[in-house]
Structures are given as structure tokens and as C-alpha cells.
Enzyme design. Sequence first.
Site, short mmCIF file in Angstrom:
data_model
loop_
_atom_site.label_atom_id
_atom_site.label_comp_id
_atom_site.label_asym_id
_atom_site.label_seq_id
_atom_site.Cartn_x
_atom_site.Cartn_y
_atom_site.Cartn_z
N GLY A 244 0.83 -1.19 0.00
CA GLY A 244 0.00 0.00 0.00
C GLY A 244 0.86 1.24 0.00
O GLY A 244 2.05 1.19 -0.34
N HIS A 245 0.26 2.37 0.40
CA HIS A 245 0.97 3.65 0.39
C HIS A 245 1.19 4.20 1.80
O HIS A 245 1.45 5.39 1.96
CB HIS A 245 0.21 4.67 -0.46
N GLY A 246 1.04 3.35 2.81
CA GLY A 246 1.31 3.80 4.16
C GLY A 246 0.10 4.39 4.85
O GLY A 246 -1.04 4.20 4.43
#
EC number: 3.2.1.15
Length: 399
Positions: A244-246
Site C-alpha cells: 500500500g501507500h502507508g
Amino acid sequence: MAPHLNIVPSMFVLLLLFISASKVQSDAFDVVAKFGAKADGKTDLSKATIFGCLERSMCAVTPSTVVIPKGTYLLSKVNLEGPCKAPIEINVQGTIQAPADPSAFKDPNWVRFYSVENFKMFGGGIFDGQGSIAYEKNTCENREFRSKLPVNIRFDFVTNALIQDITSKDSKLFHINVFACKNITLERLKIEAPDESPNIDGIHMGKSEGVNIIASDIKTGDDCISIGDGTKNMVIKEITCGPGHGISIGSLGKFQNEEPVEGIKISNCTITNTSNGARIKTWPGEHGGAVSEIHFEDITMNNVSSPILIDQQYCPWNKCKKNEESKVKLSNISFKNIRGTSALPEAIKFICSGSSPCQNVELADIDIKHNGAEPATSQCLNVKPITSGKLNPILKRLF
């Protein structure tokens, strides 16, 4: 010293609520036994089954429980709308599937809870958005298509709610959206989508207060958790994120009249193989706003490309005013006891606004090593961080 956050102890409040409710006679509605629902993955849970069951529960004077037994059920759409006359529980044990074809949806809703109070959903069941077809067409150019893609589970204007042991799988858009809610706890959730799923945030929220996200595992194609404007007094802890992107505050500043984001604590999380770790992002130019009292603590980063990031030049798809400064004011932000590895050399990056530099940014006990041969690096623009304890990498300041 970080200020005390006035977090509403919603889990305790909810526990008292449901203990009290259990003392009153409760009605249980089994969608198979009482409403003839078929767990064949083909028969839509129409008004004669789940719709009738939910509507009847909303009318009940005593607390009610809706039971969806094990099995696979097709559901085209459901909207559970309050106000409730008594507490309601939904015990989801089976798998509920959305239509796979995105054209079946004309608006961004699949399963929606609206204006509901004293609500609990649990049971270990799965909401399967069957999003693989949508992923192929979900591009930044195809905005009309994207605008109709449904969120798997949407909570709008929900108060005093507890969501436990539920899985959201392969949503066509965001997995879970929390809007204008108060005192809602999401606990032991599983969120699953491939890392290439576009714009598929795990949990997104805005204009909500007293939200707790606890002990959940999130694997998706965009932010594991994204926090929009108007979010206040929030706790995020014991989250595993990746791919994911955090975990992100923002993006903010794109729209007029955005409400402040304040009082957010993110702690005891593990972030693995993501593009970002602990992130705050605002658009350059555009509109104003404020972000304050944001605290990231006790976080492990494993092979994260940008572990610690403040980005006030956030500009996806190059659709922004890059030559202008962000008008969003950032203050009282801390990153403490953050350790692990960075996939890229630059482990810490603070790009703050030149017209409104970041204020009171604190780093303490940071130890992030680059996975490659080069040492980890950093850069700081328009910010003078307060540092203490170990600091690896050493900050490189660009004023």
C-alpha cells in the site's frame, strides 16, 4: 512533551451500551431461516430477504440482531438508514459479494449505513467487492467511470458504533469510508486487495471525531489509512500495513473550506513494502487549512520507500500548481521511536511550504537504515525540526 489527547473512550462506552442492551429482550432475524435468503452466490438478497430483515430491525422497539449465516450471498446494494429506535447488531458470518460488473452501480454506494446510532457489526464475515474488472478501467483519465465505483462499506453520520472481525476484500474503490461519524471503533479488521489495485484506500475518513482503528491488517493498492479534513481526536494503533501507500494525513488543501485535522495519534504499527510510511500530504497552491497535534510513535518500517514524509508539494498526475506554495499550515507534529529499513536512500523527507513553514516538528529516537549499499539520507525544506535521542539518518537542512 506531547499534549494530552482528549480521546473519547468509545470502546468502554460501547461495551456498557451493549451490556445494557443485552438485558432487554432482543429479536434475532436470520436471513436464511426467516426470510428465505439463498447462499448460492447467485440469488440477490432482495427486499424479501436482507432488505426486509434490516427494515424490520430498524422498526423494532427492542434491540435486534440480524444474522447472515455462513455461505456466499450475492447482494446488489443495501442502504441501512436510521434513526434507530433501539440498538441494532449485524452478525455477518458468511461472504457477501457485490456484482462483479462495475456497470451495475450508478453511484459510489454498495453497503451503506446512514444516520444510525448504537450499532454493532461483527461475526468474521467477508464483504467481497469483486473489483478485478474495475481495476482494469480505473485510470486517472477515466473520471466518469471512477465516480460511479462503489465503496465496499460506507458509514455516514453513524454514532456509537463498534465494528469487529470483518473482512473487506477487493473493493472497487475505497474499502471502508467513514464520514461525519462520532465515537466509532473499527477493530480486528482485515482489508485485502492486490497492490496494483488503483486508488483503493483501505480506510478513509473525514469530518469525524472519536474514531479508533485498532489491531487491523490492511493490504491494498493505495493508502492503508487516509485521514481527510475535519478528523479530530483519533487513535490508530496496532496496525499492520502493506502493501500500500502507508498511513497518511491528507491529501489536504485541494478544496475550499476544509476543516482542520487535529489530535491524531498513530502508534505501535508495522509498515512493510509500501511506497510511504508515516506521511502528511498537502497540495501546492489551491486552498488553506490546518493540521496540528499529529503524533506518530513506536512504528516499525520494513523496506518502505519513504518511511517519514511531509510533502507539501503533493502533485499526483502533475495536476496542480507546482509553482505555488501550499496554504495548509502544519504545526505540533512528532515522529518518535521509528525504526527499520528504507527501500530508497532518502529515509526522511520534509518538504514544507515556503510561505507557511512547518512549526514545532519533533523527531526523537529515529533509526532507519537503507537496505542498499548507500547510507540513509534526509532533506528538510522550510522546517527546523526539534531533535532528541538517536537520529539516523542525520537531518540535512535546506533553508
